[in-house]
Scaffold this motif. Structure first.
Motif, short mmCIF file in Angstrom:
data_model
loop_
_atom_site.label_atom_id
_atom_site.label_comp_id
_atom_site.label_asym_id
_atom_site.label_seq_id
_atom_site.Cartn_x
_atom_site.Cartn_y
_atom_site.Cartn_z
N VAL A 1 31.96 -75.72 -34.70
CA VAL A 1 31.58 -74.36 -34.30
C VAL A 1 31.80 -74.19 -32.80
CG1 VAL A 1 29.65 -72.74 -34.04
CG2 VAL A 1 29.96 -73.98 -36.19
N ALA A 2 31.35 -75.18 -32.01
CA ALA A 2 31.53 -75.11 -30.56
C ALA A 2 33.02 -75.07 -30.18
CB ALA A 2 30.83 -76.28 -29.88
N LEU A 3 33.84 -75.86 -30.87
CA LEU A 3 35.28 -75.86 -30.58
C LEU A 3 35.91 -74.52 -30.95
CD1 LEU A 3 36.26 -79.46 -31.73
CD2 LEU A 3 36.12 -78.59 -29.39
N ARG A 4 35.48 -73.93 -32.05
CA ARG A 4 36.00 -72.61 -32.45
C ARG A 4 35.63 -71.56 -31.40
NH1 ARG A 4 33.23 -71.50 -36.91
NH2 ARG A 4 32.14 -69.71 -36.07
N HIS A 5 34.41 -71.65 -30.88
CA HIS A 5 33.97 -70.69 -29.85
C HIS A 5 34.71 -70.93 -28.53
CE1 HIS A 5 29.99 -69.90 -32.16
NE2 HIS A 5 31.02 -69.23 -32.64
N ALA A 6 34.97 -72.18 -28.20
CA ALA A 6 35.75 -72.49 -26.99
C ALA A 6 37.18 -71.94 -27.14
CB ALA A 6 35.77 -73.99 -26.72
N ASP A 7 37.74 -72.08 -28.33
CA ASP A 7 39.08 -71.55 -28.60
C ASP A 7 39.10 -70.03 -28.41
OD1 ASP A 7 41.85 -72.01 -29.76
OD2 ASP A 7 41.05 -70.57 -31.21
N GLN A 8 38.07 -69.34 -28.89
CA GLN A 8 37.96 -67.89 -28.74
C GLN A 8 37.87 -67.50 -27.27
OE1 GLN A 8 38.40 -65.58 -30.87
NE2 GLN A 8 37.41 -63.76 -30.10
N ALA A 9 37.16 -68.31 -26.47
CA ALA A 9 36.98 -68.01 -25.05
C ALA A 9 38.25 -68.22 -24.25
CB ALA A 9 35.85 -68.87 -24.47
N VAL A 10 39.10 -69.14 -24.69
CA VAL A 10 40.33 -69.44 -23.96
C VAL A 10 41.50 -68.58 -24.44
CG1 VAL A 10 42.05 -71.24 -23.53
CG2 VAL A 10 39.62 -71.80 -23.44
N ALA A 11 41.60 -68.36 -25.75
CA ALA A 11 42.78 -67.68 -26.29
C ALA A 11 42.46 -66.64 -27.35
CB ALA A 11 43.74 -68.73 -26.87
N GLY A 12 41.21 -66.30 -27.52
CA GLY A 12 40.81 -65.38 -28.59
C GLY A 12 41.09 -63.92 -28.27
N TRP A 13 41.24 -63.14 -29.31
CA TRP A 13 41.58 -61.72 -29.24
C TRP A 13 40.51 -60.91 -29.95
CZ3 TRP A 13 45.90 -59.08 -27.35
CH2 TRP A 13 46.03 -57.75 -27.76
N LEU A 14 40.09 -59.81 -29.32
CA LEU A 14 39.13 -58.90 -29.93
C LEU A 14 39.66 -57.49 -29.80
CD1 LEU A 14 36.21 -58.12 -30.99
CD2 LEU A 14 35.61 -57.88 -28.56
N THR A 15 39.67 -56.74 -30.90
CA THR A 15 39.96 -55.31 -30.85
C THR A 15 38.62 -54.61 -31.01
OG1 THR A 15 42.17 -55.56 -31.76
CG2 THR A 15 41.18 -53.38 -31.91
N GLU B 1 31.26 -60.86 -29.37
CA GLU B 1 32.39 -60.12 -28.78
C GLU B 1 32.70 -60.56 -27.35
OE1 GLU B 1 31.77 -55.86 -31.05
OE2 GLU B 1 30.61 -56.27 -29.23
N ALA B 2 31.68 -60.86 -26.58
CA ALA B 2 31.86 -61.12 -25.15
C ALA B 2 32.54 -62.45 -24.87
CB ALA B 2 30.51 -61.08 -24.43
N ARG B 3 32.68 -63.29 -25.86
CA ARG B 3 33.32 -64.59 -25.66
C ARG B 3 34.84 -64.50 -25.67
NH1 ARG B 3 30.81 -67.11 -29.57
NH2 ARG B 3 29.02 -67.75 -28.35
N ALA B 4 35.42 -63.43 -26.22
CA ALA B 4 36.87 -63.30 -26.37
C ALA B 4 37.58 -63.33 -25.01
CB ALA B 4 37.22 -62.01 -27.09
N ALA B 5 38.75 -63.94 -24.98
CA ALA B 5 39.56 -64.00 -23.75
C ALA B 5 40.25 -62.68 -23.49
CB ALA B 5 40.59 -65.12 -23.86
N THR B 6 40.74 -62.03 -24.55
CA THR B 6 41.47 -60.77 -24.44
C THR B 6 40.79 -59.73 -25.30
OG1 THR B 6 43.55 -61.97 -24.13
CG2 THR B 6 43.72 -59.66 -24.78
N ILE B 7 40.59 -58.55 -24.71
CA ILE B 7 39.94 -57.46 -25.44
C ILE B 7 40.82 -56.23 -25.38
CG2 ILE B 7 37.90 -56.00 -25.65
CD1 ILE B 7 36.34 -58.21 -24.16
N LYS B 8 41.12 -55.67 -26.55
CA LYS B 8 41.86 -54.41 -26.64
C LYS B 8 40.88 -53.33 -27.08
CE LYS B 8 45.67 -52.13 -29.08
NZ LYS B 8 46.69 -52.29 -30.13
#
Length: 196
Positions: free
Chosen positions: A29-43, A61-68
């Motif tokens: 779970v922590a690795l998935r959240h780290a992945d979201q923080a480094v390269a994750g996308w949120l619309t 939502e606030a953990r995402a690296a990129t937000i559209k």
């Protein structure tokens, strides 16, 4: 002693000896959240003011690296968590989106713009020079010698912006503007003929 959470990304920190036989699932779970923080996308669709969700150890939502951001005419205000974090933000709304923590400086992203927004825990800023964003700095410098204004475009199709050193205006291209070009073409033709 129970688990604790990192302040910026809300990742679970295990206490020694805790969660025996379940640490692998928690680590994933922590690795998935780290992945979201480094390269994750949120619309994120906007219909009014919004606050990005923050949840310890869970998807947010606030953990995402990129937000559209998508939505209508706005303008919209989006509140970010008051922690250190950098986002790549794309405003796909028809109106401006202002990013704030509710304290300190805020960043307004114009429709269609993609910007870096960095939060230091209170202020939100974009990269720039002299305290202003790159976009504002370029606009200020590019047009500072013309009172900050681009000449009107109506009725000037096929013309180019030209300056006399103090005033910018639209002008048609003339043969005098092509003197260097004509000499260069003549020189290339001569060099080609000699080479044959």
């Amino acid at each position: 002693m129970p688990s604790s959470w990192t302040s910026s990304l809300r990742l679970e920190q295990q206490f020694t000896g805790e969660n025996i036989n379940t640490w692998g699932d928690r680590l994933n779970v922590a690795l998935r959240h780290a992945d979201q923080a480094v390269a994750g996308w949120l619309t994120k669709p906007l219909t009014g003011p919004a606050t990005l969700s923050t949840l310890n150890g869970a998807d947010d939502e606030a953990r995402a690296a990129t937000i559209k951001f998508t939505g209508g005419a706005g303008p919209f205000t989006v509140t970010l968590p008051a922690v250190s974090k950098t986002y790549l933000v794309w405003n796909a709304c028809a109106g401006a989106v202002t990013l704030t923590t509710g304290a300190g400086a805020a960043v307004t992203v114009d429709p269609g713009d993609i910007v870096w927004a960095s939060c230091d825990g209170s202020a939100v800023k974009t990269p720039g020079y002299g305290g202003v964003s790159i976009k504002d700095w370029v606009s200020g410098v590019a047009w500072s010698y013309n009172a900050g204004n681009l000449p009107a475009q109506a009725g000037n199709a096929g013309k180019f912006v030209r300056t006399d050193g103090s005033t910018a205006s639209w002008q048609a291209l003339s043969t005098a503007d092509l003197t260097d070009y004509a000499q260069a073409v003549k020189g290339l033709a001569l060099a080609f003929a000699v080479a044959l």
